[in-house]
Each structure stands twice: as C-alpha cells, then as structure tokens.
Design an enzyme around this catalytic site. Structure first.
Site, PDB file in Angstrom:
ATOM      1  N   HIS A   1      46.028  41.295  35.811  1.00 24.97           N
ATOM      2  CA  HIS A   1      45.752  41.046  34.392  1.00 24.97           C
ATOM      3  C   HIS A   1      44.298  41.341  34.024  1.00 24.97           C
ATOM      4  O   HIS A   1      43.985  41.505  32.842  1.00 24.97           O
ATOM      5  CB  HIS A   1      46.134  39.613  34.021  1.00 24.97           C
ATOM      6  CG  HIS A   1      45.180  38.546  34.467  1.00 24.97           C
ATOM      7  ND1 HIS A   1      45.392  37.760  35.579  1.00 24.97           N
ATOM      8  CD2 HIS A   1      43.995  38.120  33.955  1.00 24.97           C
ATOM      9  CE1 HIS A   1      44.407  36.907  35.721  1.00 24.97           C
ATOM     10  NE2 HIS A   1      43.540  37.103  34.751  1.00 24.97           N
TER      11      HIS A   1
ATOM     12  N   ASP B   1      50.426  39.565  40.435  1.00 24.40           N
ATOM     13  CA  ASP B   1      49.133  39.602  39.745  1.00 24.40           C
ATOM     14  C   ASP B   1      48.007  40.076  40.665  1.00 24.40           C
ATOM     15  O   ASP B   1      46.922  39.501  40.690  1.00 24.40           O
ATOM     16  CB  ASP B   1      48.788  38.237  39.150  1.00 24.40           C
ATOM     17  CG  ASP B   1      47.724  38.351  38.049  1.00 24.40           C
ATOM     18  OD1 ASP B   1      47.510  39.464  37.539  1.00 24.40           O
ATOM     19  OD2 ASP B   1      47.099  37.331  37.721  1.00 24.40           O
TER      20      ASP B   1
ATOM     21  N   SER C   1      38.716  35.131  37.274  1.00 21.28           N
ATOM     22  CA  SER C   1      39.956  35.771  37.701  1.00 21.28           C
ATOM     23  C   SER C   1      39.665  36.988  38.573  1.00 21.28           C
ATOM     24  O   SER C   1      38.874  37.856  38.201  1.00 21.28           O
ATOM     25  CB  SER C   1      40.777  36.214  36.490  1.00 21.28           C
ATOM     26  OG  SER C   1      41.274  35.108  35.786  1.00 21.28           O
TER      27      SER C   1
END
Length: 466
Positions: free
Chosen positions: A121, A151, A225
């Site tokens: 993402h 992911d 992230s």
C-alpha cells in the site's frame, strides 16, 4: 558466684527469646518468610536482576544503530489528470490538468546490492518511486513485484556502493513479552526508533489477506508502514504494516507482517516473479469452549476440519471431517491464524507433518501441499475456483473467484448466465480468493440469503441475491 549465675541465666534466656523470635518471624514458615505457605510469596533480592530491566542487560543502542542505516524513506509519486466538466460541457474543452500526488512510507534494505522490502500500500499506484537512504542519498527504485494479499512489495535500487542491510530472524521463535524496536519514518521524520514488547502473535484482524500479524505496543504512526520491526539484536522479525486506531495515529497497538511470511514472498518474487501459495486443502474453524460443546468434542484448542477439498493433499493423506489439527511440523496450532500463518510460509509440493486428534487419539501424517490454482469450494450449489492470469488480464482485475459450475437444482436454469462469471464480493466483503471466500462461507447459515457482486462474461457488473 551467685551474681555470675544470675547473669548467665539472663543471657541464656535472652538468647532463647532471640532464637525463638527469629524462628517465629523469619524462618521458613515465619511471618516475614520469603517462602511462607498459603500467603503472598516475596521474591528474593536477586529476582530483579533476572527480568532484564537493568541498564547493564537492556541496551537498545546497538540494535538501533544497526537498523537505522538499513531503513529507508519511500516516496510514492503518482500523477492523475483532473478535468473541468464546465469547460467540457460549454466549450468542448477535452484537455485536463495533470496533478502530482505524493505519499510516503518506509522500507528495509535486505541485501547489499539494493533490494528493499516495503508494504504494497506504500507504493500502490506509483508512477515513480524514490528512495532516500539514512545518509541522505536518493535513488529511483524499480518495482520488482508485489503481493497485495499480504501487503508486501519488493523494490530494487542501483547504488554505486555496497549497502548496509538487515538480516531476517525466525519470526516463529519470537516470544510474547520480548522486547522489540520499530524503526521507520513517521510524519517524514527519518530514522525514528521506538521500543516496546511483543503483545501477541498470530493476531487475526479479519482482513481479506493476512491473518497472522505480530502485535506490538511499540509506537507506530503514519509513515512507519514498510519499516522494520527488529529484536534486540537488530534482526528483522516483521514489516510494520498497520495501526489499530480510530484516528489513524498510534493509540496503543500496531501490527507487523511476520518476517517468515515476508521472506517467503520476497524469495518467490525473486525466483518466480509471483507468489507461490501452497494449500492444505481443509475448511473449518478454530475451536473454543462454545464451539467444542456444540460439536460434542472435548478439545477447546485447535483447527476443526469441517470439509476436505477433493484431490487435495489433505484428502490424499486421509484427513477427514471431524479431525482437529493441533500442530503443523513443530508449530502448535490453537487458532485459524496459527494455521494460515504457517501455511503462508510454504509452497506447493512442500511436505509438512500434520498432528491431529481423531476420536481422542493423537495421530501424525505427512501432507503434500496443493497448488492454490487447483483449490475450489462450493457455495449454495455454486462451485467456485480461483482466477488464472488470463481472467485477470481479460477483465483487468486482480482479485475475485470464478464460477466453475452450477450444482444446485434451483440454479440450474441459470447455468448459462452464471457459469464463467467472476464474483467480486459477498455481502460487501471482497472475494479476494477461494481461501477468503471459504472463511466468509463458514460464517453463513445454510438458509441465509447473500448478496453477490459479479462481473459477467461481457464485462458488465451485476448484483444478485441468492
């Protein structure tokens, strides 16, 4: 002589009183005893030195120094054209203005020649990916491959020097309560290190993909992230991926993709160009007190097999409905997340030892994992299978399940209209693949109606209730 005898008697009495008081108050079962039976036990003085909180034992500086040089800043640049409907309507103006959008995150260097792992993402939809190292040098990155389900994305930069990199640890060996560091770039603040402990393992958050997160209370915020979760030796145990928060900022817990899963995905992308998924070939659910009582079994932990897929490795090895899986190889299985997390580290044709309970007896059997593409399931008289590359290319989609055949007599009249259609969602839950659909199905009652969104053979999106 009489005075001396009196003094001796007083001394003896004093000694007796002192000894008696010690026995009463401090001896094994005395009032202040460290081992007094039936009451709170007082820890010995040396206990505080064993829990690892002293400055001599707990030192994050070496792990932090090793890791900050391997964590990079990832800049995602995407461009889109914005049109003006008023100009188009009144003046026939067909042009549009190009706007640049920028997103940021983190990544981890995993090899000296410039391979970098991050979250899917973080780089999704990027026209350009820019990597900035801890020494402020910047490079354009090439996207090697992605796995949207887990992911994870793999990038590559070409540097004119050997780069520092992080080594992978065995995430299965991570223990709850173990100290960890989260390293990343929250809010564009480079080389940020936070500390915490592993709060839980194999955490299932009911996402459409991974069901086996490492949960930690190390502070993780937007921008973290794709960053590193490392142990106190600076070894990679996870890729930070999400926050559990109403605000989007850290409020107590964060989650990471375990390093064993990330490593397997990366190796697949490097070797095959895509992710090779192995399938055990069972459907069912995890046990608890209520479920076990309803099923009439004594086990309250493990994975209960409700259905075995035809021609799968599980069927060929003799696993049947009613068996309770309690271990895969040396990994204990108490929940669905334990099972799916371990299988996600394996490939088709890998052999694993399955320990299960049948009729109160514990048995062990070898199972060869099947290939994901051959896995199918049946739902309300509709047999479903995973999409192949041709279907994804034809309909320009990257998820969904295909209607292989119709077995329900009630739906036979619609066979021509339904066969070959691709289901995108079931009751507004993404039908990512067969594994996800099987999990959705297990939560539905047999007579419960469901809403399906699908693409028909002409590429039209239709919605039906069955």
């Amino acid at each position: 002589m009489k005075k001396f005898s009196t003094l001796l008697l007083v001394s003896l009495l004093s000694g007796t009183v002192t000894l008696g008081a010690y026995k009463v108050l401090f001896d094994t079962n005395g009032y202040f005893s460290q081992q007094k039976n039936g009451t709170v036990t007082t820890a010995p003085d040396s206990y505080s030195k064993k829990i690892g909180l002293s400055a001599d034992v707990l030192d994050f500086t070496e792990a932090a120094d090793k890791t900050i040089h391997t964590v990079v800043h990832v800049k995602n640049v995407s461009r889109r054209t914005v049109s003006n409907p008023i100009l188009e309507y009144f003046y026939g103006y067909k042009g549009g203005q190009s706007q640049e959008q920028v997103g940021t995150g983190s990544g981890v260097i995993i090899s000296e020649d410039g391979y970098i792992v991050t979250n899917n993402h973080v780089i999704q939809g990027a026209s350009e990916i820019q990597i900035t190292l801890n020494n402020k040098k910047s490079y354009q990155a090439k996207l090697i491959g992605t796995d949207s389900k887990m992911d994870i994305a793999l990038l590559k930069i070409d540097a004119n020097e050997k780069l520092p990199y992080t080594v992978f640890a065995n995430s299965d060996s991570v223990k709850v309560g173990e100290w960890v560091l989260a390293v990343g770039n929250p809010y564009n603040l480079t080389s940020t290190v936070t500390a915490g402990i592993v709060s839980a393992k194999a955490r299932d958050l009911n996402t459409s993909g991974i069901q086996s997160f490492i949960q930690t209370d190390a502070a993780v915020n937007p921008g973290n992230s794709g960053g590193a979760l490392v142990n106190t030796r600076g070894e990679l145990i996870g890729i930070n991926t999400m926050i559990s928060s109403m605000t989007g900022s850290y409020v107590g817990y964060s989650f990471a993709v375990p390093s064993n899963i990330a490593r397997k995905i990366i190796e697949d992308l490097m070797e095959f160009g895509n992710v090779q998924r192995g399938i055990l070939g069972v459907e069912g659910g995890e046990l608890n007190g209520i479920a076990s009582k309803e099923l009439g079994i004594s086990q309250t932990q493990g994975f209960y097999i409700n259905k075995v897929t035809k021609n799968s490795g599980a069927e060929k090895s003799g696993l049947t409905k009613g068996d309770v899986i309690i271990k895969l190889d040396d990994q204990s299985i108490a929940t669905f997340a334990d099972l799916s997390g371990y299988i996600n580290t394996k490939r088709p044709n890998d052999k694993i030892q399955v320990t299960y309970i049948r009729n109160g007896s514990t048995k062990v059997v070898p199972v060869i994992l099947s290939k994901n593409e051959f896995f199918s399931t049946e739902f309300k008289g509709i047999e479903l299978e995973n999409l192949d590359a041709a279907d994804k290319k034809k309909f320009k989609i990257d998820y969904g399940v295909k209607i292989k055949s119709i077995t329900s007599e009630n739906l036979k009249q619609y066979d021509a209209e339904l066969r070959g259609n691709i289901i995108l969602s079931i009751d507004n839950v993404k039908a990512t693949d067969i594994e996800t659909v099987a999990k959705i199905i297990n939560k539905k009652e047999e007579n419960q109606t469901v809403r399906l969104e699908m693409i028909n053979k002409n590429g039209e999106v239709i919605r039906v209730i069955i």
